[in-house]
Design an enzyme around this catalytic site. Sequence first.
Site, PDB file in Angstrom:
ATOM      1  N   GLU A   1       0.860  -1.175   0.000  1.00 42.37           N
ATOM      2  CA  GLU A   1       0.000   0.000   0.000  1.00 42.37           C
ATOM      3  C   GLU A   1       0.903   1.234   0.000  1.00 42.37           C
ATOM      4  O   GLU A   1       2.003   1.218   0.549  1.00 42.37           O
ATOM      5  CB  GLU A   1      -0.858  -0.032   1.268  1.00 42.37           C
TER       6      GLU A   1
ATOM      7  N   LYS B   1      -9.706   0.712  -1.639  1.00 42.08           N
ATOM      8  CA  LYS B   1      -9.799   0.216  -0.259  1.00 42.08           C
ATOM      9  C   LYS B   1     -11.177   0.491   0.341  1.00 42.08           C
ATOM     10  O   LYS B   1     -11.643   1.627   0.366  1.00 42.08           O
ATOM     11  CB  LYS B   1      -8.709   0.889   0.571  1.00 42.08           C
TER      12      LYS B   1
ATOM     13  N   CYS C   1      -4.514  -3.525   3.658  1.00 42.24           N
ATOM     14  CA  CYS C   1      -4.168  -3.166   5.023  1.00 42.24           C
ATOM     15  C   CYS C   1      -5.316  -3.381   6.018  1.00 42.24           C
ATOM     16  O   CYS C   1      -5.581  -4.506   6.412  1.00 42.24           O
ATOM     17  CB  CYS C   1      -3.665  -1.721   5.061  1.00 42.24           C
TER      18      CYS C   1
END
Length: 277
Positions: A40, A106, A142
Site C-alpha cells: 500500500e 480500499k 491493510c
Amino acid sequence: MRIALSQLTTGPDPGANLALVEKETRRAAETGARVVAFPEATMAAFGNPLAALAQPLDGPWADGVREIAAQHRVVVVAGMFTPAPDGKVTNTLLATGPGVEAAYDKIHLYDAFGYTESHGVAAGDRIVTFQVDGVRVGLATCYDIRFPELFRAHADAGAALTLLPASWGAGPGKAAQWDLLVRARALDATLWVAAVDQADPAASGATAVSGAPTGIGRSSVIGPDGTVRHVLGAEPGLLVGDIDADEVAAVRRSTSVLANRRLVRGMDGETRIGGSA
C-alpha cells in the site's frame, strides 16, 4: 503459481518510488514469479500531501507501472492514490500485466488507533478479483484484514489467493495483531493470503513520518490451513513463494467452514451469515 512480495520503504516522490518498482519487478521476474505485489502507498508514503500527489488510473505513474509490467511480462500489483470528489483521494491498488487490468479501492478505511484515514480518503465499495494462469486472485488493503467478510467474498468469487498490500501502523501489540490477522483470514476463507507490508522505516535507514502508518515489515505468505509458509523481518526484502491452488481444494474438503455457513437471524430481525464451530 510463483509470486513475489516486495517489502520496501517508499518516500514522497512518485518518480523515485516508480524506479523502485522497476528494480524490484526485474528482480522478481528473474525468479520466475508471475505476480509481484508491492505495498500500500507504493506511489507515495502516508504522511505526505496525498491529494496533491494523486494521479488518475490513466496518468503517468500508473502508465509507468504498466510499462514495467509489460517489459518484464509479469503482473504487478501496487498501491497508489487516485483523485476523488471533495478534495479526497481513493486508496487504490492497481493490478496490471499480461491479460490483467484491474483496480481496487480500499473499502475499510483506517479510522483507528488515533489515525483517521477517512479525513482525506474516500472508501471504495466494490470487491475485485482477477485471474492469472487459471488462479483467481482477490485484492484487499491493510485495514481490510480486520474484516473477514471480504476474504470470504473472495473465496465465494472463486479466489484461491488474496493479495494484501499494507502500510501497517506501528505501536504496542500491532506486530502481534498483524501476524494473527493474516493467519486468521486465511483460515476464515480457506485460501492463501499473501500480505506485503512496507518495511519498517528505521530498518531501511529512513525517517518515519510521526503518527502516519508507515509499515513494520513482516510480509508473509500464509497457506489455506493458516500455517506460515514464508515471512520476512522488518527490513526491506523480496519474498518469493509458490501458490498451490490444489491445496485450497484439499483444505476446503477437510475444513468445510465455507460450506457450513448458515443464515442466522439477529435480535434486530436482520439476517446475517453465521458460521459453524
